[in-house]
Design a protein around this motif. Structure first.
Motif, PDB file in Angstrom:
ATOM      1  N   ARG A   1      -9.248  -3.839  -2.654  1.00 47.73           N
ATOM      2  CA  ARG A   1      -8.482  -3.834  -1.415  1.00 47.73           C
ATOM      3  C   ARG A   1      -6.992  -3.836  -1.754  1.00 47.73           C
ATOM      4  O   ARG A   1      -6.610  -3.954  -2.908  1.00 47.73           O
ATOM      5  CB  ARG A   1      -8.834  -5.066  -0.558  1.00 47.73           C
ATOM      6  CG  ARG A   1      -8.319  -6.376  -1.109  1.00 47.73           C
ATOM      7  CD  ARG A   1      -8.763  -7.569  -0.270  1.00 47.73           C
ATOM      8  NE  ARG A   1      -8.091  -8.788  -0.714  1.00 47.73           N
ATOM      9  CZ  ARG A   1      -8.497 -10.014  -0.424  1.00 47.73           C
ATOM     10  NH1 ARG A   1      -9.586 -10.183   0.307  1.00 47.73           N
ATOM     11  NH2 ARG A   1      -7.832 -11.068  -0.864  1.00 47.73           N
ATOM     12  N   GLY A   2      -6.152  -3.684  -0.741  1.00 43.41           N
ATOM     13  CA  GLY A   2      -4.709  -3.762  -0.942  1.00 43.41           C
ATOM     14  C   GLY A   2      -4.152  -2.555  -1.665  1.00 43.41           C
ATOM     15  O   GLY A   2      -4.570  -1.414  -1.450  1.00 43.41           O
ATOM     16  N   SER A   3      -3.220  -2.807  -2.557  1.00 46.92           N
ATOM     17  CA  SER A   3      -2.533  -1.719  -3.262  1.00 46.92           C
ATOM     18  C   SER A   3      -3.504  -0.909  -4.114  1.00 46.92           C
ATOM     19  O   SER A   3      -3.347   0.310  -4.247  1.00 46.92           O
ATOM     20  CB  SER A   3      -1.410  -2.288  -4.136  1.00 46.92           C
ATOM     21  OG  SER A   3      -1.927  -3.166  -5.121  1.00 46.92           O
ATOM     22  N   GLY A   4      -4.488  -1.564  -4.704  1.00 44.89           N
ATOM     23  CA  GLY A   4      -5.470  -0.843  -5.507  1.00 44.89           C
ATOM     24  C   GLY A   4      -6.251   0.167  -4.681  1.00 44.89           C
ATOM     25  O   GLY A   4      -6.540   1.281  -5.137  1.00 44.89           O
TER      26      GLY A   4
ATOM     27  N   PRO B   1     -11.412  -9.748  -5.253  1.00 42.18           N
ATOM     28  CA  PRO B   1     -11.497  -8.609  -4.338  1.00 42.18           C
ATOM     29  C   PRO B   1     -10.276  -7.699  -4.366  1.00 42.18           C
ATOM     30  O   PRO B   1     -10.325  -6.589  -3.834  1.00 42.18           O
ATOM     31  CB  PRO B   1     -11.644  -9.277  -2.965  1.00 42.18           C
ATOM     32  CG  PRO B   1     -10.964 -10.597  -3.125  1.00 42.18           C
ATOM     33  CD  PRO B   1     -11.229 -11.024  -4.540  1.00 42.18           C
ATOM     34  N   ALA B   2      -9.175  -8.151  -4.960  1.00 42.18           N
ATOM     35  CA  ALA B   2      -7.934  -7.360  -4.963  1.00 42.18           C
ATOM     36  C   ALA B   2      -7.656  -6.702  -6.309  1.00 42.18           C
ATOM     37  O   ALA B   2      -7.092  -5.610  -6.364  1.00 42.18           O
ATOM     38  CB  ALA B   2      -6.752  -8.237  -4.558  1.00 42.18           C
TER      39      ALA B   2
ATOM     40  N   PRO C   1      -8.197   4.540 -15.348  1.00 39.51           N
ATOM     41  CA  PRO C   1      -9.344   5.378 -14.966  1.00 39.51           C
ATOM     42  C   PRO C   1     -10.499   4.569 -14.392  1.00 39.51           C
ATOM     43  O   PRO C   1     -11.169   5.007 -13.453  1.00 39.51           O
ATOM     44  CB  PRO C   1      -9.737   6.066 -16.280  1.00 39.51           C
ATOM     45  CG  PRO C   1      -8.498   6.055 -17.106  1.00 39.51           C
ATOM     46  CD  PRO C   1      -7.819   4.756 -16.763  1.00 39.51           C
ATOM     47  N   LEU C   2     -10.741   3.385 -14.961  1.00 35.47           N
ATOM     48  CA  LEU C   2     -11.782   2.514 -14.431  1.00 35.47           C
ATOM     49  C   LEU C   2     -11.340   1.912 -13.102  1.00 35.47           C
ATOM     50  O   LEU C   2     -12.130   1.787 -12.157  1.00 35.47           O
ATOM     51  CB  LEU C   2     -12.083   1.409 -15.446  1.00 35.47           C
ATOM     52  CG  LEU C   2     -13.182   0.404 -15.094  1.00 35.47           C
ATOM     53  CD1 LEU C   2     -14.512   1.105 -14.865  1.00 35.47           C
ATOM     54  CD2 LEU C   2     -13.299  -0.644 -16.195  1.00 35.47           C
ATOM     55  N   ARG C   3     -10.084   1.567 -13.007  1.00 35.21           N
ATOM     56  CA  ARG C   3      -9.541   0.921 -11.806  1.00 35.21           C
ATOM     57  C   ARG C   3      -9.726   1.781 -10.563  1.00 35.21           C
ATOM     58  O   ARG C   3     -10.102   1.270  -9.501  1.00 35.21           O
ATOM     59  CB  ARG C   3      -8.059   0.610 -12.045  1.00 35.21           C
ATOM     60  CG  ARG C   3      -7.341  -0.068 -10.900  1.00 35.21           C
ATOM     61  CD  ARG C   3      -5.962  -0.516 -11.349  1.00 35.21           C
ATOM     62  NE  ARG C   3      -5.167  -1.016 -10.235  1.00 35.21           N
ATOM     63  CZ  ARG C   3      -4.143  -0.370  -9.692  1.00 35.21           C
ATOM     64  NH1 ARG C   3      -3.777   0.815 -10.173  1.00 35.21           N
ATOM     65  NH2 ARG C   3      -3.473  -0.881  -8.676  1.00 35.21           N
ATOM     66  N   VAL C   4      -9.497   3.088 -10.684  1.00 32.32           N
ATOM     67  CA  VAL C   4      -9.610   3.939  -9.493  1.00 32.32           C
ATOM     68  C   VAL C   4     -11.071   4.202  -9.121  1.00 32.32           C
ATOM     69  O   VAL C   4     -11.346   4.762  -8.063  1.00 32.32           O
ATOM     70  CB  VAL C   4      -8.871   5.289  -9.683  1.00 32.32           C
ATOM     71  CG1 VAL C   4      -7.382   5.062  -9.867  1.00 32.32           C
ATOM     72  CG2 VAL C   4      -9.455   6.082 -10.838  1.00 32.32           C
ATOM     73  N   SER C   5     -12.001   3.776  -9.971  1.00 29.63           N
ATOM     74  CA  SER C   5     -13.421   3.978  -9.668  1.00 29.63           C
ATOM     75  C   SER C   5     -14.056   2.747  -9.036  1.00 29.63           C
ATOM     76  O   SER C   5     -15.199   2.802  -8.590  1.00 29.63           O
ATOM     77  CB  SER C   5     -14.185   4.333 -10.947  1.00 29.63           C
ATOM     78  OG  SER C   5     -14.332   3.195 -11.789  1.00 29.63           O
ATOM     79  N   LEU C   6     -13.322   1.631  -9.001  1.00 23.09           N
ATOM     80  CA  LEU C   6     -13.891   0.360  -8.544  1.00 23.09           C
ATOM     81  C   LEU C   6     -13.363  -0.014  -7.166  1.00 23.09           C
ATOM     82  O   LEU C   6     -12.155   0.041  -6.913  1.00 23.09           O
ATOM     83  CB  LEU C   6     -13.549  -0.751  -9.544  1.00 23.09           C
ATOM     84  CG  LEU C   6     -14.113  -0.562 -10.949  1.00 23.09           C
ATOM     85  CD1 LEU C   6     -13.560  -1.617 -11.901  1.00 23.09           C
ATOM     86  CD2 LEU C   6     -15.631  -0.613 -10.928  1.00 23.09           C
ATOM     87  N   LYS C   7     -14.263  -0.413  -6.308  1.00 22.68           N
ATOM     88  CA  LYS C   7     -13.882  -0.800  -4.954  1.00 22.68           C
ATOM     89  C   LYS C   7     -12.979  -2.025  -4.993  1.00 22.68           C
ATOM     90  O   LYS C   7     -13.225  -2.990  -5.726  1.00 22.68           O
ATOM     91  CB  LYS C   7     -15.136  -1.107  -4.125  1.00 22.68           C
ATOM     92  CG  LYS C   7     -14.853  -1.382  -2.661  1.00 22.68           C
ATOM     93  CD  LYS C   7     -16.142  -1.599  -1.889  1.00 22.68           C
ATOM     94  CE  LYS C   7     -15.855  -1.864  -0.409  1.00 22.68           C
ATOM     95  NZ  LYS C   7     -17.094  -2.067   0.375  1.00 22.68           N
TER      96      LYS C   7
ATOM     97  N   GLN D   1       0.820  -1.213   0.000  1.00 19.03           N
ATOM     98  CA  GLN D   1       0.000   0.000   0.000  1.00 19.03           C
ATOM     99  C   GLN D   1       0.856   1.266   0.000  1.00 19.03           C
ATOM    100  O   GLN D   1       0.371   2.327  -0.389  1.00 19.03           O
ATOM    101  CB  GLN D   1      -0.947  -0.011   1.196  1.00 19.03           C
ATOM    102  CG  GLN D   1      -1.946  -1.163   1.144  1.00 19.03           C
ATOM    103  CD  GLN D   1      -3.094  -0.984   2.101  1.00 19.03           C
ATOM    104  OE1 GLN D   1      -3.654   0.105   2.203  1.00 19.03           O
ATOM    105  NE2 GLN D   1      -3.469  -2.044   2.796  1.00 19.03           N
ATOM    106  N   PHE D   2       2.098   1.157   0.447  1.00 19.84           N
ATOM    107  CA  PHE D   2       3.016   2.288   0.373  1.00 19.84           C
ATOM    108  C   PHE D   2       3.930   2.174  -0.852  1.00 19.84           C
ATOM    109  O   PHE D   2       4.242   3.167  -1.507  1.00 19.84           O
ATOM    110  CB  PHE D   2       3.847   2.384   1.660  1.00 19.84           C
ATOM    111  CG  PHE D   2       3.034   2.655   2.882  1.00 19.84           C
ATOM    112  CD1 PHE D   2       2.356   3.862   3.031  1.00 19.84           C
ATOM    113  CD2 PHE D   2       2.911   1.707   3.877  1.00 19.84           C
ATOM    114  CE1 PHE D   2       1.582   4.118   4.158  1.00 19.84           C
ATOM    115  CE2 PHE D   2       2.145   1.950   5.014  1.00 19.84           C
ATOM    116  CZ  PHE D   2       1.486   3.159   5.151  1.00 19.84           C
TER     117      PHE D   2
END
Length: 298
Positions: A201-204, A247-248, A193-199, A117-118
């Motif tokens: 977990r983890g690094s995403g 989920p990831a 762009p789609l990735r940052v709109s979807l719930k 995550q960092f």
């Protein structure tokens, strides 16, 4: 299957061609050490090579206990890192290189964090210095290392990557003609762009949080690090394993990478990724069978 590609920076190809040429100019200086350990028909070696910015990359090299080495593979790991090589791959006539990408597992080094995550946010404000680009360099220098150790493998190099390593592999394969076949398992970094709109977990999720506070900075960099955009440039045969549920790594991003590849591609649809499920062992066996057949022409 209908997910397309995002808009891309006008200098996307220039950005990556320049980066690739810089990596090719580096001398990887691979060093291997015999660990005096045999396992399931493999001899196990410690390996170290030098990537861009003189970053030392450590990992493992597996060589068959007997027979001739006819193929070589660079094998990328997920964002959880790697504790050991995979001994179950069906490539018994091959040299298998398992690098740990910069900052992770055996290649940990300050100031990079080993926490995904960092790690995923390191230098995200600078497209030239973003850590993900360095990890792609690590793949290219891994290929250079294999060819330095085994010059006869030229034209017979493959790549396999899962999750984090799958997304990185799509970017690497798009611009490295030395990689002749590739497999991407639940690849990340697809359609940013789609990735940052979807719930997720983890690094995403870490990228999503950063994006909420710094949208322009985030997308200015991530536009260059989109596995779907890169995949549209891939010209070699590819094999994918993409999941219906994950989920990831949100499935639409995975399929965006597959959909973008213009030709010569195969797909195994998994019930799930990053998650246990009833048919997991059955589908893993099916995947190994498909990979064995897919990489035979290598």
């Amino acid at each position: 299957m209908a997910v397309g590609r995002p808009d891309e920076p006008s200098d996307f190809d220039h950005f990556w061609h320049k980066r690739y040429q810089r990596a090719l100019a580096c001398q990887p200086l691979p060093v291997i050490a015999d660990l005096n350990r045999d396992w399931l028909g493999w001899r196990v070696f410690d390996v170290t090579y030098q990537s861009t910015d003189q970053f030392p990359i450590r990992g493992w090299l597996l060589l068959p206990k007997s027979g001739v080495v006819k193929r070589g593979f660079v094998i990328g790991h997920g964002y959880g890192g790697r504790d050991a090589p995979d001994f179950n791959l069906p490539f018994t006539d091959s040299a298998l290189l398992f690098p740990c990408f910069r900052g992770l597992s055996l290649s940990h080094r300050e100031p990079l964090s080993t926490n995904p995550q960092f790690h995923v946010l390191h230098d995200i404000d600078d497209p030239q210095r973003y850590v993900i680009g360095g990890c792609v360099d690590d793949i290219w220098l891994g290929v250079s290392s294999l060819l330095r150790l085994f010059p006869n493998l030229a034209g017979h190099i493959g790549y396999l990557g899962i999750s984090f390593g799958g997304g990185l592999g799509a970017m690497a394969t798009a611009y490295d003609s030395r990689i002749r076949r590739a497999h991407f398992n639940v690849p990340t970094f697809g359609h940013q762009p789609l990735r940052v709109s979807l719930k997720t977990r983890g690094s995403g999720q870490a990228v999503r949080r950063f994006y909420r506070h710094h949208p322009e900075t985030t997308m200015r960099t991530l536009g260059y690090y989109d596995a779907a955009t890169a995949a549209a440039r891939i010209q070699v045969p590819t094999h994918f394993a993409c999941a219906r549920f994950d989920p990831a790594v949100a499935p639409p991003g995975q399929f965006a990478v597959y959909n973008a590849v213009p030709q010569k591609k195969e797909l195994l649809v998994l019930d799930a990724g990053h998650h246990e499920y009833p048919r997991q062992a059955q589908q893993n066996n099916e995947l190994m069978d498909q990979l064995n057949q897919f990489f035979k022409p290598l």
